[in-house]
Design a protein around this motif. Structure first.
Motif, PDB file in Angstrom:
ATOM      1  N   GLY A 122      28.989  78.988  77.217  1.00 17.56           N
ATOM      2  CA  GLY A 122      29.606  80.117  77.891  1.00 17.56           C
ATOM      3  C   GLY A 122      30.808  79.725  78.733  1.00 17.56           C
ATOM      4  N   TYR A 123      31.065  78.427  78.864  1.00 21.34           N
ATOM      5  CA  TYR A 123      32.179  77.937  79.684  1.00 21.34           C
ATOM      6  C   TYR A 123      33.424  77.672  78.850  1.00 21.34           C
ATOM      7  N   THR A 124      34.588  77.874  79.479  1.00 22.86           N
ATOM      8  CA  THR A 124      35.880  77.578  78.886  1.00 22.86           C
ATOM      9  C   THR A 124      36.350  76.214  79.397  1.00 22.86           C
ATOM     10  N   ILE A 125      36.962  75.451  78.511  1.00 20.58           N
ATOM     11  CA  ILE A 125      37.459  74.123  78.870  1.00 20.58           C
ATOM     12  C   ILE A 125      38.846  74.237  79.488  1.00 20.58           C
ATOM     13  N   LYS A 126      39.035  73.564  80.608  1.00 16.35           N
ATOM     14  CA  LYS A 126      40.342  73.491  81.255  1.00 16.35           C
ATOM     15  C   LYS A 126      41.133  72.301  80.728  1.00 16.35           C
ATOM     16  N   LYS A 127      40.434  71.155  80.596  1.00 13.22           N
ATOM     17  CA  LYS A 127      41.113  69.921  80.214  1.00 13.22           C
ATOM     18  C   LYS A 127      40.132  69.005  79.487  1.00 13.22           C
ATOM     19  N   TYR A 128      40.629  68.238  78.542  1.00 12.82           N
ATOM     20  CA  TYR A 128      39.812  67.251  77.836  1.00 12.82           C
ATOM     21  C   TYR A 128      40.603  65.944  77.771  1.00 12.82           C
ATOM     22  N   SER A 129      39.861  64.825  77.723  1.00 13.49           N
ATOM     23  CA  SER A 129      40.505  63.513  77.706  1.00 13.49           C
ATOM     24  C   SER A 129      39.561  62.477  77.112  1.00 13.49           C
ATOM     25  N   ASN A 130      40.056  61.262  76.955  1.00 15.30           N
ATOM     26  CA  ASN A 130      39.264  60.100  76.571  1.00 15.30           C
ATOM     27  C   ASN A 130      38.511  60.282  75.250  1.00 15.30           C
ATOM     28  N   PRO A 131      39.206  60.599  74.135  1.00 22.61           N
ATOM     29  CA  PRO A 131      38.507  60.741  72.857  1.00 22.61           C
ATOM     30  C   PRO A 131      37.949  59.402  72.384  1.00 22.61           C
ATOM     31  N   ARG A 132      36.752  59.443  71.785  1.00 20.05           N
ATOM     32  CA  ARG A 132      36.111  58.249  71.247  1.00 20.05           C
ATOM     33  C   ARG A 132      35.184  58.655  70.098  1.00 20.05           C
ATOM     34  N   VAL A 133      34.885  57.704  69.210  1.00 29.65           N
ATOM     35  CA  VAL A 133      34.104  57.988  68.010  1.00 29.65           C
ATOM     36  C   VAL A 133      32.893  57.058  67.965  1.00 29.65           C
ATOM     37  N   TYR A 134      31.733  57.629  67.620  1.00 27.45           N
ATOM     38  CA  TYR A 134      30.492  56.883  67.438  1.00 27.45           C
ATOM     39  C   TYR A 134      29.783  57.419  66.202  1.00 27.45           C
ATOM     40  N   ASP A 135      28.773  56.680  65.739  1.00 24.75           N
ATOM     41  CA  ASP A 135      27.933  57.213  64.684  1.00 24.75           C
ATOM     42  C   ASP A 135      26.512  56.690  64.850  1.00 24.75           C
ATOM     43  N   THR A 136      25.577  57.405  64.234  1.00 21.14           N
ATOM     44  CA  THR A 136      24.172  57.008  64.246  1.00 21.14           C
ATOM     45  C   THR A 136      23.510  57.582  62.999  1.00 21.14           C
ATOM     46  N   PHE A 137      22.376  57.014  62.622  1.00 25.36           N
ATOM     47  CA  PHE A 137      21.579  57.538  61.525  1.00 25.36           C
ATOM     48  C   PHE A 137      20.332  58.174  62.121  1.00 25.36           C
ATOM     49  N   VAL A 138      20.064  59.410  61.755  1.00 29.91           N
ATOM     50  CA  VAL A 138      18.941  60.157  62.310  1.00 29.91           C
ATOM     51  C   VAL A 138      18.027  60.586  61.174  1.00 29.91           C
ATOM     52  N   ARG A 139      16.762  60.190  61.267  1.00 32.09           N
ATOM     53  CA  ARG A 139      15.775  60.628  60.274  1.00 32.09           C
ATOM     54  C   ARG A 139      15.129  61.905  60.774  1.00 32.09           C
ATOM     55  N   GLU A 140      15.182  62.935  59.960  1.00 31.19           N
ATOM     56  CA  GLU A 140      14.565  64.196  60.319  1.00 31.19           C
ATOM     57  C   GLU A 140      13.051  64.062  60.234  1.00 31.19           C
ATOM     58  N   LYS A 141      12.352  64.565  61.241  1.00 24.99           N
ATOM     59  CA  LYS A 141      10.892  64.470  61.259  1.00 24.99           C
ATOM     60  C   LYS A 141      10.281  65.283  60.125  1.00 24.99           C
ATOM     61  N   GLY A 142       9.257  64.722  59.509  1.00 27.64           N
ATOM     62  CA  GLY A 142       8.506  65.447  58.501  1.00 27.64           C
ATOM     63  C   GLY A 142       9.082  65.395  57.104  1.00 27.64           C
ATOM     64  N   ASN A 143      10.203  64.692  56.895  1.00 25.70           N
ATOM     65  CA  ASN A 143      10.734  64.582  55.539  1.00 25.70           C
ATOM     66  C   ASN A 143      11.497  63.272  55.380  1.00 25.70           C
ATOM     67  N   LEU A 144      12.066  63.079  54.217  1.00 24.30           N
ATOM     68  CA  LEU A 144      12.750  61.820  53.914  1.00 24.30           C
ATOM     69  C   LEU A 144      14.268  61.940  54.002  1.00 24.30           C
ATOM     70  N   ASN A 145      14.754  62.928  54.730  1.00 31.49           N
ATOM     71  CA  ASN A 145      16.195  63.095  54.900  1.00 31.49           C
ATOM     72  C   ASN A 145      16.690  62.246  56.065  1.00 31.49           C
ATOM     73  N   VAL A 146      17.811  61.589  55.858  1.00 34.17           N
ATOM     74  CA  VAL A 146      18.495  60.844  56.907  1.00 34.17           C
ATOM     75  C   VAL A 146      19.897  61.422  57.035  1.00 34.17           C
ATOM     76  N   VAL A 147      20.307  61.703  58.269  1.00 32.13           N
ATOM     77  CA  VAL A 147      21.639  62.235  58.525  1.00 32.13           C
ATOM     78  C   VAL A 147      22.483  61.136  59.145  1.00 32.13           C
ATOM     79  N   HIS A 148      23.610  60.826  58.508  1.00 33.16           N
ATOM     80  CA  HIS A 148      24.593  59.929  59.100  1.00 33.16           C
ATOM     81  C   HIS A 148      25.484  60.811  59.963  1.00 33.16           C
ATOM     82  N   HIS A 149      25.258  60.762  61.268  1.00 39.04           N
ATOM     83  CA  HIS A 149      25.921  61.647  62.217  1.00 39.04           C
ATOM     84  C   HIS A 149      27.128  60.920  62.802  1.00 39.04           C
ATOM     85  N   ILE A 150      28.320  61.398  62.465  1.00 39.58           N
ATOM     86  CA  ILE A 150      29.577  60.851  62.961  1.00 39.58           C
ATOM     87  C   ILE A 150      30.072  61.794  64.050  1.00 39.58           C
TER      88      ILE A 150
END
Length: 141
Positions: free
Chosen positions: A63-91
Motif C-alpha cells: 500500500g506504500y509508494t516508493i520515494k527513492k530506491y538505491s543500492n541494486p544487488r542480485v542474489y539467487d537461491t534454490f527453493v524446494r517446494e514442500k510436498g512435491n519434487l519441484n525446485v525453484v531457482h529464485h533469482i
C-alpha cells in the motif's frame, strides 16, 4: 546420475525498508513462501523495467509508494517446494527503498486483473525474529 527433481526459474524484484533494527515485510498467502514473512516485490510484467516492477509491486503488496530506491544487488537461491519434487531457482534483484511519507498508504487490493494478491498485509519485524520456519529465504540469507 538422474535428478528426480524438476527445476523452474523465477525472477523477482524486491525492496528492503529498514528502520530501528526492523524490516518491512509482507505476510505471504500463496506460493512456496505461504504463511511466512517475505519482502515486498515480485515478477516483472511485459515491457516493465526493474524499478517499475519494484514500484508497482510495492504499492500492490504494502500500500506504500516508493520515494527513492538505491543500492541494486542480485542474489539467487534454490527453493524446494514442500510436498512435491519441484525446485525453484529464485533469482532476485534487491533495492534499498525509502517510502514516500507525503503519499497516504493505500488499501491492499484483494485481486488484480491477472489473478490474486499474495500479500495479506504488512509487519515491521526485528531482524533477530526471522528463521527458516517463519520467513522466506529472501529474509534469512
Amino acid at each position: 546420475m538422474e535428478n528426480k527433481y524438476s527445476v523452474s526459474n523465477h525472477f523477482g524484484v524486491y525492496g528492503t525498508v529498514t528502520d530501528n533494527g526492523k524490516i518491512l515485510c509482507i505476510h505471504k498467502n500463496a506460493g512456496p513462501y505461504k504463511n511466512r514473512y517475505d519482502l515486498p516485490g515480485g515478477s516483472q510484467e511485459n515491457w516493465e523495467g526493474l524499478t517499475e516492477t519494484l514500484s508497482r509491486e510495492f504499492v500492490e503488496e504494502t500500500g506504500y509508494t516508493i520515494k527513492k530506491y538505491s543500492n541494486p544487488r542480485v542474489y539467487d537461491t534454490f527453493v524446494r517446494e514442500k510436498g512435491n519434487l519441484n525446485v525453484v531457482h529464485h533469482i532476485m534483484v534487491f533495492y534499498d527503498v525509502e517510502l514516500d511519507n507525503n503519499i497516504e498508504k493505500q488499501d491492499l487490493p484483494s485481486c488484480f486483473l491477472d489473478g490474486f494478491n499474495d500479500s495479506d498485509g504488512i509487519a515491521r519485524v526485528p531482524f533477530e525474529n526471522f528463521n527458516e520456519a517463519n520467513s522466506s529465504p529472501l529474509l534469512i540469507n
